[in-house]
Design a protein around this motif. Structure first.
Motif, PDB file in Angstrom:
ATOM      1  N   LYS A 157      61.617  -4.630  44.528  1.00  0.00           N
ATOM      2  CA  LYS A 157      60.692  -4.434  43.388  1.00  0.00           C
ATOM      3  C   LYS A 157      61.202  -3.781  42.356  1.00  0.00           C
ATOM      4  CE  LYS A 157      56.639  -4.496  46.309  1.00  0.00           C
ATOM      5  NZ  LYS A 157      55.371  -3.998  46.710  1.00  0.00           N
ATOM      6  N   ASP A 158      60.738  -3.953  41.128  1.00  0.00           N
ATOM      7  CA  ASP A 158      61.137  -3.001  39.842  1.00  0.00           C
ATOM      8  C   ASP A 158      61.118  -1.451  40.232  1.00  0.00           C
ATOM      9  OD1 ASP A 158      61.938  -5.379  38.540  1.00  0.00           O
ATOM     10  OD2 ASP A 158      59.821  -5.368  37.548  1.00  0.00           O
ATOM     11  N   GLY A 159      61.996  -0.572  39.906  1.00  0.00           N
ATOM     12  CA  GLY A 159      61.791   0.640  40.348  1.00  0.00           C
ATOM     13  C   GLY A 159      62.494   1.007  41.693  1.00  0.00           C
ATOM     14  N   VAL A 160      62.894   0.233  42.607  1.00  0.00           N
ATOM     15  CA  VAL A 160      63.660   0.255  43.693  1.00  0.00           C
ATOM     16  C   VAL A 160      64.975   0.289  43.280  1.00  0.00           C
ATOM     17  CG1 VAL A 160      64.202  -0.419  46.009  1.00  0.00           C
ATOM     18  CG2 VAL A 160      61.603  -0.562  45.189  1.00  0.00           C
ATOM     19  N   LEU A 161      65.683   1.497  43.803  1.00  0.00           N
ATOM     20  CA  LEU A 161      67.308   1.662  43.665  1.00  0.00           C
ATOM     21  C   LEU A 161      68.141   0.311  44.248  1.00  0.00           C
ATOM     22  CD1 LEU A 161      69.514   3.415  42.450  1.00  0.00           C
ATOM     23  CD2 LEU A 161      69.610   4.566  44.511  1.00  0.00           C
ATOM     24  N   ASP A 162      68.835  -0.239  43.526  1.00  0.00           N
ATOM     25  CA  ASP A 162      69.560  -1.220  44.210  1.00  0.00           C
ATOM     26  C   ASP A 162      71.251  -0.830  43.962  1.00  0.00           C
ATOM     27  OD1 ASP A 162      70.885  -3.764  44.791  1.00  0.00           O
ATOM     28  OD2 ASP A 162      69.759  -4.939  43.454  1.00  0.00           O
ATOM     29  N   PRO A 163      71.453  -0.047  45.239  1.00  0.00           N
ATOM     30  CA  PRO A 163      73.035   0.322  45.154  1.00  0.00           C
ATOM     31  C   PRO A 163      73.993  -0.932  45.191  1.00  0.00           C
ATOM     32  CG  PRO A 163      71.834   0.849  47.200  1.00  0.00           C
ATOM     33  CD  PRO A 163      70.963   0.219  46.177  1.00  0.00           C
ATOM     34  N   GLN A 164      73.628  -1.978  45.765  1.00  0.00           N
ATOM     35  CA  GLN A 164      74.424  -3.217  45.862  1.00  0.00           C
ATOM     36  C   GLN A 164      74.638  -4.010  44.525  1.00  0.00           C
ATOM     37  OE1 GLN A 164      73.200  -6.237  48.562  1.00  0.00           O
ATOM     38  NE2 GLN A 164      75.475  -7.093  48.788  1.00  0.00           N
TER      39      GLN A 164
ATOM     40  N   LEU B   2      59.986 -12.314  56.281  1.00  0.00           N
ATOM     41  CA  LEU B   2      61.094 -12.693  55.365  1.00  0.00           C
ATOM     42  C   LEU B   2      61.220 -11.484  54.455  1.00  0.00           C
ATOM     43  CD1 LEU B   2      60.531 -16.287  54.814  1.00  0.00           C
ATOM     44  CD2 LEU B   2      61.988 -15.296  56.615  1.00  0.00           C
ATOM     45  N   ALA B   3      60.125 -10.825  53.866  1.00  0.00           N
ATOM     46  CA  ALA B   3      60.042  -9.872  53.006  1.00  0.00           C
ATOM     47  C   ALA B   3      59.630  -8.401  53.449  1.00  0.00           C
ATOM     48  CB  ALA B   3      59.259 -10.189  51.730  1.00  0.00           C
ATOM     49  N   ASN B   4      60.297  -7.345  53.007  1.00  0.00           N
ATOM     50  CA  ASN B   4      59.661  -5.761  53.303  1.00  0.00           C
ATOM     51  C   ASN B   4      58.670  -5.796  52.081  1.00  0.00           C
ATOM     52  OD1 ASN B   4      59.007  -3.425  53.610  1.00  0.00           O
ATOM     53  ND2 ASN B   4      61.104  -2.687  54.027  1.00  0.00           N
ATOM     54  N   LEU B   5      57.261  -5.959  52.432  1.00  0.00           N
ATOM     55  CA  LEU B   5      56.569  -5.833  51.192  1.00  0.00           C
ATOM     56  C   LEU B   5      56.132  -4.166  50.531  1.00  0.00           C
ATOM     57  CD1 LEU B   5      53.885  -7.940  52.576  1.00  0.00           C
ATOM     58  CD2 LEU B   5      55.688  -8.690  51.074  1.00  0.00           C
ATOM     59  N   VAL B   6      56.840  -3.327  51.187  1.00  0.00           N
ATOM     60  CA  VAL B   6      57.054  -2.084  50.566  1.00  0.00           C
ATOM     61  C   VAL B   6      57.999  -1.948  49.426  1.00  0.00           C
ATOM     62  CG1 VAL B   6      57.559   0.414  51.118  1.00  0.00           C
ATOM     63  CG2 VAL B   6      56.299  -0.999  52.938  1.00  0.00           C
ATOM     64  N   ILE B   7      59.032  -2.585  49.556  1.00  0.00           N
ATOM     65  CA  ILE B   7      60.075  -2.593  48.449  1.00  0.00           C
ATOM     66  C   ILE B   7      60.466  -3.799  47.919  1.00  0.00           C
ATOM     67  CG2 ILE B   7      60.860  -0.376  49.702  1.00  0.00           C
ATOM     68  CD1 ILE B   7      63.572  -1.897  50.713  1.00  0.00           C
ATOM     69  N   GLU B   8      59.958  -4.907  48.632  1.00  0.00           N
ATOM     70  CA  GLU B   8      60.589  -6.355  48.101  1.00  0.00           C
ATOM     71  C   GLU B   8      59.204  -6.950  47.356  1.00  0.00           C
ATOM     72  OE1 GLU B   8      64.202  -7.090  50.631  1.00  0.00           O
ATOM     73  OE2 GLU B   8      62.486  -7.325  51.601  1.00  0.00           O
ATOM     74  N   ASP B   9      59.643  -7.868  46.441  1.00  0.00           N
ATOM     75  CA  ASP B   9      58.673  -9.180  46.081  1.00  0.00           C
ATOM     76  C   ASP B   9      59.322 -10.183  46.443  1.00  0.00           C
ATOM     77  OD1 ASP B   9      56.792  -7.567  44.710  1.00  0.00           O
ATOM     78  OD2 ASP B   9      58.027  -7.471  42.906  1.00  0.00           O
ATOM     79  N   PHE B  10      58.302 -11.561  46.448  1.00  0.00           N
ATOM     80  CA  PHE B  10      58.942 -12.618  46.744  1.00  0.00           C
ATOM     81  C   PHE B  10      58.142 -13.684  46.068  1.00  0.00           C
ATOM     82  CE2 PHE B  10      55.349 -12.254  49.929  1.00  0.00           C
ATOM     83  CZ  PHE B  10      54.802 -13.357  49.817  1.00  0.00           C
ATOM     84  N   ALA B  11      58.986 -14.812  46.053  1.00  0.00           N
ATOM     85  CA  ALA B  11      58.081 -15.849  45.409  1.00  0.00           C
ATOM     86  C   ALA B  11      58.913 -17.353  46.388  1.00  0.00           C
ATOM     87  CB  ALA B  11      58.598 -16.226  43.900  1.00  0.00           C
ATOM     88  N   ALA B  12      57.851 -18.348  46.288  1.00  0.00           N
ATOM     89  CA  ALA B  12      57.947 -19.445  47.155  1.00  0.00           C
ATOM     90  C   ALA B  12      57.900 -20.719  46.350  1.00  0.00           C
ATOM     91  CB  ALA B  12      57.096 -19.764  48.326  1.00  0.00           C
ATOM     92  N   GLU B  13      58.922 -21.582  46.451  1.00  0.00           N
ATOM     93  CA  GLU B  13      58.732 -22.954  45.536  1.00  0.00           C
ATOM     94  C   GLU B  13      59.331 -24.262  46.259  1.00  0.00           C
ATOM     95  OE1 GLU B  13      61.335 -22.995  42.284  1.00  0.00           O
ATOM     96  OE2 GLU B  13      62.997 -21.716  43.373  1.00  0.00           O
ATOM     97  N   VAL B  14      58.660 -25.192  46.171  1.00  0.00           N
ATOM     98  CA  VAL B  14      59.157 -26.500  46.697  1.00  0.00           C
ATOM     99  C   VAL B  14      60.105 -26.872  45.938  1.00  0.00           C
ATOM    100  CG1 VAL B  14      58.419 -28.874  47.296  1.00  0.00           C
ATOM    101  CG2 VAL B  14      56.744 -26.991  47.613  1.00  0.00           C
ATOM    102  N   VAL B  15      61.434 -27.336  46.561  1.00  0.00           N
ATOM    103  CA  VAL B  15      62.603 -27.826  46.060  1.00  0.00           C
ATOM    104  C   VAL B  15      62.796 -29.071  46.339  1.00  0.00           C
ATOM    105  CG1 VAL B  15      63.641 -25.608  45.486  1.00  0.00           C
ATOM    106  CG2 VAL B  15      64.069 -26.720  47.851  1.00  0.00           C
ATOM    107  N   GLU B  16      63.641 -29.823  45.692  1.00  0.00           N
ATOM    108  CA  GLU B  16      64.142 -31.183  46.040  1.00  0.00           C
ATOM    109  C   GLU B  16      65.181 -31.100  47.177  1.00  0.00           C
ATOM    110  OE1 GLU B  16      62.681 -34.057  45.038  1.00  0.00           O
ATOM    111  OE2 GLU B  16      61.351 -32.922  44.174  1.00  0.00           O
TER     112      GLU B  16
END
Length: 80
Positions: free
Chosen positions: A10-17, A66-80
């Motif tokens: 999520k925006d605002g969560v530190l991303d050291p990697q 699949l996601a830690n909702l405390v610190i992560e957002d996710f999006a799902a889409e159908v792909v070919e």
């Protein structure tokens, strides 16, 4: 049906990697690179013919595992 789930901090969560990659790119003389965020992509093969239902199932999987909702957002889409 193939569904792709993209998980990002999520925006605002530190991303050291992301910061480490950003720094390394600058060292490699890619000076025009700004903020780098690292996430992950999960491709799922779902036995479903209706794209809307496949997305609903992928969203349920992301919320449950699949996601830690405390610190992560996710999006799902159908792909070919």
């Amino acid at each position: 049906m193939k569904v792709r789930v993209t998980v990002m901090l999520k925006d605002g969560v530190l991303d050291p990697q992301g910061k480490a990659v950003e720094h390394a790119l600058h060292v490699l003389d890619f000076k025009n690179v700004g903020d780098v965020r690292i996430g992950r992509v999960i491709d799922l093969e779902i036995a479903e013919s209706d794209p809307a239902r496949a997305i609903v199932q992928a969203n349920e999987m992301a919320r449950a595992l699949l996601a830690n909702l405390v610190i992560e957002d996710f999006a799902a889409e159908v792909v070919e």
